[in-house]
Write a protein that holds these residues in place. Structure first.
Motif, PDB file in Angstrom:
ATOM      1  N   ILE A  10     -34.330  22.549 -30.635  1.00  0.00           N
ATOM      2  CA  ILE A  10     -33.377  22.721 -31.281  1.00  0.00           C
ATOM      3  C   ILE A  10     -32.245  23.686 -30.945  1.00  0.00           C
ATOM      4  O   ILE A  10     -30.968  23.251 -30.857  1.00  0.00           O
ATOM      5  N   TYR A  11     -32.439  24.739 -30.247  1.00  0.00           N
ATOM      6  CA  TYR A  11     -31.665  25.529 -29.599  1.00  0.00           C
ATOM      7  C   TYR A  11     -31.052  24.762 -28.436  1.00  0.00           C
ATOM      8  O   TYR A  11     -29.733  25.081 -28.182  1.00  0.00           O
ATOM      9  N   ALA A  12     -31.889  24.249 -27.818  1.00  0.00           N
ATOM     10  CA  ALA A  12     -31.341  23.540 -26.592  1.00  0.00           C
ATOM     11  C   ALA A  12     -30.109  22.563 -26.944  1.00  0.00           C
ATOM     12  O   ALA A  12     -29.120  22.282 -26.375  1.00  0.00           O
ATOM     13  N   ALA A  13     -30.571  21.653 -28.055  1.00  0.00           N
ATOM     14  CA  ALA A  13     -29.515  20.596 -28.916  1.00  0.00           C
ATOM     15  C   ALA A  13     -28.216  21.473 -29.198  1.00  0.00           C
ATOM     16  O   ALA A  13     -27.154  20.982 -29.205  1.00  0.00           O
ATOM     17  N   LEU A  14     -28.437  22.629 -29.864  1.00  0.00           N
ATOM     18  CA  LEU A  14     -27.116  23.556 -30.375  1.00  0.00           C
ATOM     19  C   LEU A  14     -26.518  23.754 -28.953  1.00  0.00           C
ATOM     20  O   LEU A  14     -25.147  23.855 -29.238  1.00  0.00           O
ATOM     21  N   ILE A  15     -27.033  24.286 -27.825  1.00  0.00           N
ATOM     22  CA  ILE A  15     -26.139  24.541 -26.831  1.00  0.00           C
ATOM     23  C   ILE A  15     -25.382  23.236 -26.257  1.00  0.00           C
ATOM     24  O   ILE A  15     -24.260  23.378 -26.024  1.00  0.00           O
ATOM     25  N   LEU A  16     -26.140  22.172 -26.418  1.00  0.00           N
ATOM     26  CA  LEU A  16     -25.434  21.012 -25.745  1.00  0.00           C
ATOM     27  C   LEU A  16     -24.210  20.623 -26.670  1.00  0.00           C
ATOM     28  O   LEU A  16     -23.056  20.217 -26.416  1.00  0.00           O
ATOM     29  N   ALA A  17     -24.347  20.826 -27.938  1.00  0.00           N
ATOM     30  CA  ALA A  17     -23.397  20.331 -29.093  1.00  0.00           C
ATOM     31  C   ALA A  17     -22.327  21.330 -28.894  1.00  0.00           C
ATOM     32  O   ALA A  17     -21.113  20.877 -29.062  1.00  0.00           O
ATOM     33  N   ASP A  18     -22.659  22.713 -28.782  1.00  0.00           N
ATOM     34  CA  ASP A  18     -21.520  23.754 -28.544  1.00  0.00           C
ATOM     35  C   ASP A  18     -20.693  23.440 -27.467  1.00  0.00           C
ATOM     36  O   ASP A  18     -19.369  23.670 -27.536  1.00  0.00           O
ATOM     37  N   ASP A  19     -21.085  22.907 -26.055  1.00  0.00           N
ATOM     38  CA  ASP A  19     -20.456  22.611 -24.973  1.00  0.00           C
ATOM     39  C   ASP A  19     -19.765  20.905 -25.275  1.00  0.00           C
ATOM     40  O   ASP A  19     -19.372  20.580 -24.348  1.00  0.00           O
ATOM     41  N   ASN A  20     -19.741  20.398 -26.383  1.00  0.00           N
ATOM     42  CA  ASN A  20     -19.467  18.825 -26.627  1.00  0.00           C
ATOM     43  C   ASN A  20     -20.163  18.082 -25.559  1.00  0.00           C
ATOM     44  O   ASN A  20     -19.394  17.235 -24.994  1.00  0.00           O
ATOM     45  N   VAL A  21     -21.404  18.233 -25.266  1.00  0.00           N
ATOM     46  CA  VAL A  21     -22.093  17.347 -24.607  1.00  0.00           C
ATOM     47  C   VAL A  21     -23.062  16.403 -25.222  1.00  0.00           C
ATOM     48  O   VAL A  21     -23.524  16.948 -26.003  1.00  0.00           O
ATOM     49  N   THR A  22     -23.233  15.167 -24.882  1.00  0.00           N
ATOM     50  CA  THR A  22     -23.999  14.361 -25.467  1.00  0.00           C
ATOM     51  C   THR A  22     -25.442  14.682 -25.433  1.00  0.00           C
ATOM     52  O   THR A  22     -25.781  15.091 -24.333  1.00  0.00           O
ATOM     53  N   ILE A  23     -26.145  14.759 -26.365  1.00  0.00           N
ATOM     54  CA  ILE A  23     -27.432  15.072 -26.507  1.00  0.00           C
ATOM     55  C   ILE A  23     -28.410  13.896 -26.028  1.00  0.00           C
ATOM     56  O   ILE A  23     -28.537  12.804 -26.839  1.00  0.00           O
ATOM     57  N   THR A  24     -29.146  14.174 -24.765  1.00  0.00           N
ATOM     58  CA  THR A  24     -29.900  13.048 -24.407  1.00  0.00           C
ATOM     59  C   THR A  24     -31.460  14.005 -23.817  1.00  0.00           C
ATOM     60  O   THR A  24     -31.339  15.247 -23.962  1.00  0.00           O
ATOM     61  N   ASP A  25     -32.128  13.095 -23.736  1.00  0.00           N
ATOM     62  CA  ASP A  25     -33.671  13.636 -23.576  1.00  0.00           C
ATOM     63  C   ASP A  25     -33.729  14.441 -22.007  1.00  0.00           C
ATOM     64  O   ASP A  25     -34.072  15.505 -22.044  1.00  0.00           O
ATOM     65  N   ASP A  26     -32.865  13.778 -21.219  1.00  0.00           N
ATOM     66  CA  ASP A  26     -32.775  14.201 -19.934  1.00  0.00           C
ATOM     67  C   ASP A  26     -31.886  15.860 -19.844  1.00  0.00           C
ATOM     68  O   ASP A  26     -32.382  16.856 -19.340  1.00  0.00           O
ATOM     69  N   LYS A  27     -31.195  15.894 -20.580  1.00  0.00           N
ATOM     70  CA  LYS A  27     -30.343  16.974 -20.845  1.00  0.00           C
ATOM     71  C   LYS A  27     -30.834  18.099 -21.592  1.00  0.00           C
ATOM     72  O   LYS A  27     -30.736  19.087 -21.066  1.00  0.00           O
ATOM     73  N   LEU A  28     -31.663  17.721 -22.579  1.00  0.00           N
ATOM     74  CA  LEU A  28     -32.560  18.820 -23.100  1.00  0.00           C
ATOM     75  C   LEU A  28     -33.486  19.363 -22.381  1.00  0.00           C
ATOM     76  O   LEU A  28     -33.688  20.575 -22.088  1.00  0.00           O
ATOM     77  N   ALA A  29     -34.315  18.341 -21.638  1.00  0.00           N
ATOM     78  CA  ALA A  29     -35.120  18.968 -20.742  1.00  0.00           C
ATOM     79  C   ALA A  29     -34.800  19.839 -19.518  1.00  0.00           C
ATOM     80  O   ALA A  29     -35.395  20.782 -19.221  1.00  0.00           O
ATOM     81  N   THR A  30     -33.503  19.436 -19.085  1.00  0.00           N
ATOM     82  CA  THR A  30     -32.880  20.249 -18.012  1.00  0.00           C
ATOM     83  C   THR A  30     -32.581  21.827 -18.757  1.00  0.00           C
ATOM     84  O   THR A  30     -32.809  22.738 -17.867  1.00  0.00           O
ATOM     85  N   ILE A  31     -32.102  21.815 -19.813  1.00  0.00           N
ATOM     86  CA  ILE A  31     -31.964  23.133 -20.460  1.00  0.00           C
ATOM     87  C   ILE A  31     -33.160  23.981 -20.713  1.00  0.00           C
ATOM     88  O   ILE A  31     -33.032  25.007 -20.283  1.00  0.00           O
ATOM     89  N   LEU A  32     -33.909  23.241 -21.109  1.00  0.00           N
ATOM     90  CA  LEU A  32     -35.332  23.795 -21.427  1.00  0.00           C
ATOM     91  C   LEU A  32     -36.150  24.210 -20.003  1.00  0.00           C
ATOM     92  O   LEU A  32     -36.839  25.246 -19.946  1.00  0.00           O
ATOM     93  N   LYS A  33     -35.999  23.560 -19.033  1.00  0.00           N
ATOM     94  CA  LYS A  33     -36.444  23.857 -17.544  1.00  0.00           C
ATOM     95  C   LYS A  33     -35.747  25.187 -17.100  1.00  0.00           C
ATOM     96  O   LYS A  33     -36.347  26.099 -16.501  1.00  0.00           O
ATOM     97  N   ALA A  34     -34.308  25.047 -17.288  1.00  0.00           N
ATOM     98  CA  ALA A  34     -33.555  26.179 -16.909  1.00  0.00           C
ATOM     99  C   ALA A  34     -33.926  27.644 -17.592  1.00  0.00           C
ATOM    100  O   ALA A  34     -33.745  28.587 -17.048  1.00  0.00           O
TER     101      ALA A  34
END
Length: 111
Positions: A10-34
């Motif tokens: 949820i937090y990773a999705a909110l970060i992506l939404a705040d940056d106006n980035v499309t929410i994909t599983d790869d991007k969510l996984a990247t944020i979680l890994k970081a």
């Protein structure tokens, strides 16, 4: 209550939404890994599919506006007086309840 894995996604999705980035599983996984957060591998894909085509910013900002609304009333102008009558009835009910509450106890504040 949401699990830690759900909250992390949820937090990773909110970060992506705040940056106006499309929410994909790869991007969510990247944020979680970081963030060095380990989640079960299915969570990012699940959240990405659930949020596909959803404007998360609108969802968050309009959550209080549409919750529990029954939609617009028919007759527009006629609904305004009806709403005022309901408000007046509620005020009257509150007044009656407060007067009765003193009688229920058998004594008042200044007795």
């Amino acid at each position: 209550m949401a699990s830690d894995d759900e909250l992390a996604c949820i937090y990773a999705a909110l970060i992506l939404a705040d940056d106006n980035v499309t929410i994909t599983d790869d991007k969510l996984a990247t944020i979680l890994k970081a963030a060095k957060v380990n989640v079960e591998p299915y969570w990012p894909g699940l959240f990405a599919k659930a949020l596909d085509g959803v404007n998360v910013r609108d969802l968050i900002t309009n959550i209080g506006n549409s919750a529990g609304s029954g939609g617009p009333a028919a007759g527009g102008a006629a609904s305004a007086p009806a709403a005022e009558e309901k408000k007046e009835e509620k005020k009257e009910e509150k007044k009656v309840e407060s007067e009765e509450s003193d009688d229920d106890m058998g004594f008042g504040l200044f007795d």
